[in-house]
Design a protein around this motif. Structure first.
Motif, PDB file in Angstrom:
ATOM      1  N   PHE A   1      37.459  48.434  40.894  1.00 30.98           N
ATOM      2  CA  PHE A   1      38.344  49.060  41.881  1.00 30.98           C
ATOM      3  C   PHE A   1      39.562  48.176  42.127  1.00 30.98           C
ATOM      4  CE2 PHE A   1      39.396  49.741  46.492  1.00 30.98           C
ATOM      5  CZ  PHE A   1      39.977  50.984  46.339  1.00 30.98           C
ATOM      6  N   GLY A   2      39.337  46.885  42.288  1.00 29.95           N
ATOM      7  CA  GLY A   2      40.450  45.962  42.492  1.00 29.95           C
ATOM      8  C   GLY A   2      41.398  45.921  41.312  1.00 29.95           C
TER       9      GLY A   2
ATOM     10  N   MET B   1      37.012  47.466  52.035  1.00 31.46           N
ATOM     11  CA  MET B   1      36.612  47.576  50.629  1.00 31.46           C
ATOM     12  C   MET B   1      37.705  47.036  49.714  1.00 31.46           C
ATOM     13  SD  MET B   1      34.270  48.394  48.578  1.00 31.46           S
ATOM     14  CE  MET B   1      34.161  48.521  46.791  1.00 31.46           C
ATOM     15  N   ILE B   2      38.946  47.366  50.016  1.00 32.25           N
ATOM     16  CA  ILE B   2      40.073  46.864  49.221  1.00 32.25           C
ATOM     17  C   ILE B   2      40.101  45.342  49.249  1.00 32.25           C
ATOM     18  CG2 ILE B   2      42.599  46.730  49.121  1.00 32.25           C
ATOM     19  CD1 ILE B   2      42.629  49.625  50.227  1.00 32.25           C
ATOM     20  N   THR B   3      39.941  44.782  50.443  1.00 31.33           N
ATOM     21  CA  THR B   3      39.969  43.331  50.588  1.00 31.33           C
ATOM     22  C   THR B   3      38.810  42.679  49.846  1.00 31.33           C
ATOM     23  OG1 THR B   3      40.987  43.584  52.782  1.00 31.33           O
ATOM     24  CG2 THR B   3      40.012  41.442  52.255  1.00 31.33           C
ATOM     25  N   SER B   4      37.615  43.259  49.976  1.00 30.38           N
ATOM     26  CA  SER B   4      36.434  42.695  49.315  1.00 30.38           C
ATOM     27  C   SER B   4      36.594  42.663  47.801  1.00 30.38           C
ATOM     28  CB  SER B   4      35.190  43.508  49.691  1.00 30.38           C
ATOM     29  OG  SER B   4      34.927  43.426  51.065  1.00 30.38           O
ATOM     30  N   ASP B   5      37.082  43.758  47.223  1.00 25.97           N
ATOM     31  CA  ASP B   5      37.246  43.796  45.769  1.00 25.97           C
ATOM     32  C   ASP B   5      38.387  42.889  45.319  1.00 25.97           C
ATOM     33  OD1 ASP B   5      35.276  45.354  44.477  1.00 25.97           O
ATOM     34  OD2 ASP B   5      36.827  46.313  43.274  1.00 25.97           O
ATOM     35  N   TYR B   6      39.416  42.787  46.148  1.00 26.41           N
ATOM     36  CA  TYR B   6      40.534  41.883  45.846  1.00 26.41           C
ATOM     37  C   TYR B   6      40.040  40.436  45.815  1.00 26.41           C
ATOM     38  CZ  TYR B   6      45.168  39.707  46.392  1.00 26.41           C
ATOM     39  OH  TYR B   6      46.310  38.935  46.235  1.00 26.41           O
ATOM     40  N   VAL B   7      39.226  40.060  46.790  1.00 25.34           N
ATOM     41  CA  VAL B   7      38.664  38.709  46.831  1.00 25.34           C
ATOM     42  C   VAL B   7      37.730  38.485  45.641  1.00 25.34           C
ATOM     43  CG1 VAL B   7      37.087  37.188  48.096  1.00 25.34           C
ATOM     44  CG2 VAL B   7      38.883  38.437  49.324  1.00 25.34           C
ATOM     45  N   LEU B   8      36.865  39.468  45.359  1.00 21.58           N
ATOM     46  CA  LEU B   8      35.940  39.343  44.228  1.00 21.58           C
ATOM     47  C   LEU B   8      36.702  39.186  42.919  1.00 21.58           C
ATOM     48  CD1 LEU B   8      33.074  39.441  43.095  1.00 21.58           C
ATOM     49  CD2 LEU B   8      33.245  41.945  43.052  1.00 21.58           C
ATOM     50  N   PHE B   9      37.747  39.977  42.734  1.00 19.39           N
ATOM     51  CA  PHE B   9      38.563  39.920  41.525  1.00 19.39           C
ATOM     52  C   PHE B   9      39.073  38.503  41.285  1.00 19.39           C
ATOM     53  CE2 PHE B   9      42.618  40.367  39.270  1.00 19.39           C
ATOM     54  CZ  PHE B   9      42.314  41.263  38.271  1.00 19.39           C
ATOM     55  N   HIS B  10      39.643  37.888  42.319  1.00 24.15           N
ATOM     56  CA  HIS B  10      40.215  36.551  42.165  1.00 24.15           C
ATOM     57  C   HIS B  10      39.139  35.468  42.124  1.00 24.15           C
ATOM     58  CE1 HIS B  10      44.470  37.593  42.323  1.00 24.15           C
ATOM     59  NE2 HIS B  10      44.144  38.515  43.203  1.00 24.15           N
ATOM     60  N   ALA B  11      38.035  35.677  42.840  1.00 23.35           N
ATOM     61  CA  ALA B  11      36.954  34.699  42.806  1.00 23.35           C
ATOM     62  C   ALA B  11      36.334  34.609  41.413  1.00 23.35           C
ATOM     63  CB  ALA B  11      35.883  35.064  43.833  1.00 23.35           C
TER      64      ALA B  11
END
Length: 253
Positions: A131-132, A168-178
């Motif tokens: 999603f991210g 949800m947007i923030t969580s996937d954005y963080v996961l993407f970069h992590a």
């Protein structure tokens, strides 16, 4: 020939393998972008954190796409490493024009291997946060309902509000970069080990082989240092996502 076949498969195969009866229309890049933009408007308006069936269809397709692309890239990387090693071994036993041709082939195989490594990494974090990784498709769309939705996202970010879709947007954005940071750190560690091995072999190698080892012994640490900068940047973004998200939705992708 195998490397060439894998390159073609890397370009053509993922869209075919990722699609099924419910998502064959998403094979078209433009159709995928248009569908995601439309579903994003609906998803944001729902006020729910979980995806509705329409958005889930797009996200599932994108996960399968990255999975297939990552597997092709990984296979290509293995083949190119083996090919490059064989070329440089032949180079160390050859002279004249043939040696020059082998050197050019070795450099090309190395360059393609680096690109393949980058592709493997890109598809791993794309698969981890599909999603991210779809979010950049929100930009560049014709004027329409999406503009209002994106403005609402910007307003919530600026006001420090947190709705379920934004969470949800923030969580996937963080996961993407992590995931980018973690996989990058693993590769950096591997490159450091490789550099040590190359320089140890350099001290025991014959004169002709030393040139190849010295070249890689310099190139690999530079590559590791470059990737380390990327790791730091993504670690910072994952730890403090708000500035990155605000810049992203302001069109700073």
């Amino acid at each position: 020939m195998l490397a060439a076949a894998l390159i073609v498969a890397f370009v053509v195969g993922p869209r075919l393998l990722a699609s099924n009866a419910a998502s064959h229309d998403l094979r078209s890049e433009q159709r995928l972008a248009d569908t995601f933009r439309s579903e994003f408007v609906t998803y944001w308006g729902s006020g729910d954190r979980s995806f509705d069936p329409g958005m889930q269809r797009v996200v599932d397709y994108w996960f399968r796409y990255h999975l297939a692309k990552g597997l092709f890239a990984a296979a290509l990387l293995v083949v190119l490493i083996m090919l490059g090693a064989a070329i440089w071994r032949a180079f160390s036993r050859t002279h004249g024009w043939r040696a020059a041709g082998l050197a050019a082939g070795g450099v090309l195989a190395t360059a393609l291997a680096v690109v393949s490594l980058a592709a493997v990494m890109a598809n791993i974090h794309g698969m981890a946060a599909p999603f991210g990784s779809l979010l950049p498709m929100l930009f560049g769309a014709p004027a329409g309902p999406l503009d209002s939705t994106l403005q609402q996202v910007r307003q919530q970010l600026a006001a420090g509000q947190q709705s379920p879709p934004l969470d949800m947007i923030t969580s996937d954005y963080v996961l993407f970069h992590a995931v980018m940071a973690v996989e990058g750190a693993i590769v950096v560690a591997g490159l450091v080990v490789l550099a040590v091995v190359l320089w140890r072999r350099f001290s025991r190698a014959e004169r002709r082989t030393r040139g190849v080892l010295a070249g890689y012994g310099l190139f690999v640490p530079v590559l590791a240092l470059t990737l380390a900068v990327v790791v730091v940047a993504n670690t910072t973004t994952a730890a403090h996502p708000l500035p990155g998200l605000e810049g992203f939705f302001a069109g700073g992708w």
